[in-house]
Design a protein around this motif. Structure first.
Motif, PDB file in Angstrom:
ATOM      1  N   VAL A 165       0.839  -1.205   0.000  1.00 30.80           N
ATOM      2  CA  VAL A 165       0.000   0.000   0.000  1.00 30.80           C
ATOM      3  C   VAL A 165       0.874   1.255   0.000  1.00 30.80           C
ATOM      4  N   ASP A 166       1.957   1.244   0.788  1.00 32.74           N
ATOM      5  CA  ASP A 166       2.891   2.381   0.770  1.00 32.74           C
ATOM      6  C   ASP A 166       3.503   2.559  -0.618  1.00 32.74           C
ATOM      7  N   GLY A 167       3.804   1.432  -1.279  1.00 33.21           N
ATOM      8  CA  GLY A 167       4.329   1.527  -2.642  1.00 33.21           C
ATOM      9  C   GLY A 167       3.323   2.155  -3.588  1.00 33.21           C
ATOM     10  N   LEU A 168       2.049   1.799  -3.434  1.00 32.86           N
ATOM     11  CA  LEU A 168       1.006   2.412  -4.265  1.00 32.86           C
ATOM     12  C   LEU A 168       0.930   3.912  -4.017  1.00 32.86           C
ATOM     13  N   ALA A 169       1.054   4.321  -2.753  1.00 35.75           N
ATOM     14  CA  ALA A 169       1.012   5.755  -2.439  1.00 35.75           C
ATOM     15  C   ALA A 169       2.177   6.495  -3.080  1.00 35.75           C
ATOM     16  N   ARG A 170       3.378   5.902  -3.017  1.00 37.41           N
ATOM     17  CA  ARG A 170       4.543   6.556  -3.633  1.00 37.41           C
ATOM     18  C   ARG A 170       4.378   6.676  -5.139  1.00 37.41           C
ATOM     19  N   ALA A 184       3.588   0.635 -10.346  1.00 39.40           N
ATOM     20  CA  ALA A 184       3.525  -0.076  -9.064  1.00 39.40           C
ATOM     21  C   ALA A 184       3.924  -1.534  -9.267  1.00 39.40           C
ATOM     22  N   GLU A 185       4.545  -2.098  -8.235  1.00 42.95           N
ATOM     23  CA  GLU A 185       4.930  -3.506  -8.247  1.00 42.95           C
ATOM     24  C   GLU A 185       3.829  -4.303  -7.559  1.00 42.95           C
ATOM     25  N   PRO A 186       3.047  -5.104  -8.304  1.00 44.90           N
ATOM     26  CA  PRO A 186       1.956  -5.858  -7.662  1.00 44.90           C
ATOM     27  C   PRO A 186       2.495  -6.795  -6.587  1.00 44.90           C
ATOM     28  N   GLY A 187       1.878  -6.773  -5.437  1.00 44.78           N
ATOM     29  CA  GLY A 187       2.289  -7.629  -4.334  1.00 44.78           C
ATOM     30  C   GLY A 187       1.282  -7.535  -3.207  1.00 44.78           C
ATOM     31  N   GLY A 188       1.494  -8.365  -2.197  1.00 44.87           N
ATOM     32  CA  GLY A 188       0.589  -8.359  -1.053  1.00 44.87           C
ATOM     33  C   GLY A 188      -0.658  -9.194  -1.308  1.00 44.87           C
ATOM     34  N   GLU A 191      -6.363  -8.324  -3.156  1.00 46.01           N
ATOM     35  CA  GLU A 191      -7.025  -7.041  -3.349  1.00 46.01           C
ATOM     36  C   GLU A 191      -6.019  -5.928  -3.631  1.00 46.01           C
ATOM     37  N   VAL A 192      -4.893  -5.941  -2.898  1.00 46.72           N
ATOM     38  CA  VAL A 192      -3.865  -4.917  -3.113  1.00 46.72           C
ATOM     39  C   VAL A 192      -3.220  -5.094  -4.482  1.00 46.72           C
ATOM     40  N   ARG A 193      -2.978  -6.351  -4.890  1.00 40.42           N
ATOM     41  CA  ARG A 193      -2.434  -6.587  -6.229  1.00 40.42           C
ATOM     42  C   ARG A 193      -3.379  -6.077  -7.301  1.00 40.42           C
ATOM     43  N   SER A 194      -4.677  -6.251  -7.080  1.00 42.42           N
ATOM     44  CA  SER A 194      -5.655  -5.755  -8.047  1.00 42.42           C
ATOM     45  C   SER A 194      -5.602  -4.235  -8.159  1.00 42.42           C
ATOM     46  N   VAL A 195      -5.446  -3.558  -7.022  1.00 46.22           N
ATOM     47  CA  VAL A 195      -5.334  -2.099  -7.054  1.00 46.22           C
ATOM     48  C   VAL A 195      -4.061  -1.663  -7.778  1.00 46.22           C
TER      49      VAL A 195
END
Length: 412
Positions: A165-170, A184-188, A191-195
């Motif tokens: 989530v922090d990576g998505l914010a950056r 963004a690097e999909p991970g977690g 749901e987070v990967r989908s975002v």
């Protein structure tokens, strides 16, 4: 989020451990008390066997705890003890257990030739609680260890969620700052990967739209240049010199306005770049020096010898310098001197353009405002270029009474 998950796990684990360890602690205490009482009862029964025999004294001495035998004739054997109500109750033939000062007493009745004798075995509190406190301490340490382990596991789990989530914010901040290459690097969790995938798709779509906008701007430039050229030719063909000059001035103003709009659109589409401000300023001053020489203007320039990078693209900075120098030629009489200085600043650069003309006030910073009959977009272009890099523009009086424009740029 990590803190809240840790607190939640700590609270949940503590409640579960309390529900399990408190009954276990009580059970340990009950087991210890029952063991002590059982040993005391066995000792009392071993003495009861010798009641009425000559070996009674020896049997009492062999018991390794305080033992008192109350005989039917009122005499006592062993440790001295008061004949309490519990002793009198046991003399009726019942074996009882009663509370006493500092512990408990086990009373066992035994038949003798002269009546009923009572054997009293005293169990101190220390024996009743033997090993209980150590067991409670072990349970407490076990509970604390389990809570700490739960918090560590919760923190690791929360980190696995919050790090993507922090990576998505950056990445979102980089996209908002104009860096369209950020992905963004999909991970977690799924749901987070989908975002992350959705954000990458959005960034790609924005890049496509900006590319289409750049193409539209280029097409707009070609479409507008042709009718402007036709208008200029029509103006030159007018027989009335005054009318021709008036129309020519309007065509020039329209061309500058169109150029400013196209330049601004290209700047927004191209995103934030960087360049060597010293090289760009030196090249544009050299370009305008030809016209300055024709008009008898003295031009002084001060530019660092080495490179001075700024967070503005080459075309945008060149357009900014052209707008500032163009204002000098447009709003000052021929022969008025001008100076251009570029100097480094902490984390950026400062461009100063001064002239010896009549000057202008701060109202010139307003978009479309001009005191010389022009479009008034020159300073607005310079201001927007400076602000796009994180800098700004300020207008004041020069030492010679003319205009002074200070433009600050941030470093890339």
């Amino acid at each position: 989020m990590r803190r809240w998950l840790a607190l939640l796990v700590a609270a949940t684990t503590s409640l579960v451990l309390i529900a399990l360890l408190v009954p276990m602690a009580l059970l340990i205490r009950a087991v210890a008390e029952n063991g002590a009482m059982s040993r005391a009862t066995a000792a009392a029964e071993s003495v009861a066997v010798a009641v009425g025999t000559p070996d009674l004294g020896l049997a009492v001495e062999q018991v390794s705890r305080p033992v008192t035998v109350f005989l039917p004739d009122g005499r006592t054997v062993g440790d001295r003890a008061a004949r309490s109500d519990a002793v009198r109750l046991a003399a009726t033939g019942r074996s009882v257990t009663a509370e006493a000062d500092g512990g408990r007493e086990v009373l066992v009745s035994a038949q003798s030739p002269g009546g009923t004798a009572v054997i009293r075995v005293f169990v101190p509190d220390a024996e009743l609680m033997r090993g209980v406190r150590e067991a409670w301490l072990a349970l407490a340490l076990l509970g604390i260890g389990l809570v700490a382990l739960g918090i560590v596991l919760a923190d690791r789990l929360a980190l696995a969620v919050t790090r993507p989530v922090d990576g998505l914010a950056r990445v979102s901040h980089r996209l908002a700052g104009g860096d369209l290459t950020a992905r963004a690097e999909p991970g977690g969790p799924p749901e987070v990967r989908s975002v992350a995938l959705a954000l990458n798709h959005l960034a790609g779509r924005i890049d496509e739209l900006l590319a289409a906008e750049r193409e539209s701007v280029a097409d707009l430039s070609h479409r507008l240049r042709t009718p402007l050229t036709g208008l200029r030719l029509d103006a030159e063909s007018l027989r009335d010199p005054e009318e021709a000059a008036r129309v020519q001035a309007r065509v020039d103003a329209l061309e500058r306005a169109v150029s400013a709009v196209i330049t601004e659109a290209r700047r927004r589409s191209a995103g934030r770049g960087s360049c060597d401000a010293a090289a760009v300023v030196r090249e544009r001053v050299r370009f305008w020096s030809v016209l300055a020489e024709d008009q008898g203007r003295e031009v002084s320039i001060s530019v660092p010898d080495g490179p001075l990078p700024v967070a503005v693209g080459v075309e945008e900075l060149a357009a900014c310098v052209d707008a500032l120098l163009g204002n000098v030629f447009a709003h000052t009489p021929e022969g008025a001197s001008m100076s251009v200085r570029l100097q480094p600043r902490p984390q950026g650069a400062l461009l100063v353009v001064e002239d010896a003309g009549p000057g202008f006030d701060a109202a010139a910073l307003e978009r479309g405002a001009s005191g010389g009959g022009s479009t008034g977009l020159g300073l607005d272009i310079a201001r927007r270029t400076a602000e796009s890099s994180g800098g700004g523009l300020a207008v004041s009086r020069s030492a010679e009474g003319g205009a002074r424009v200070d433009v600050t740029f941030s470093s890339p």
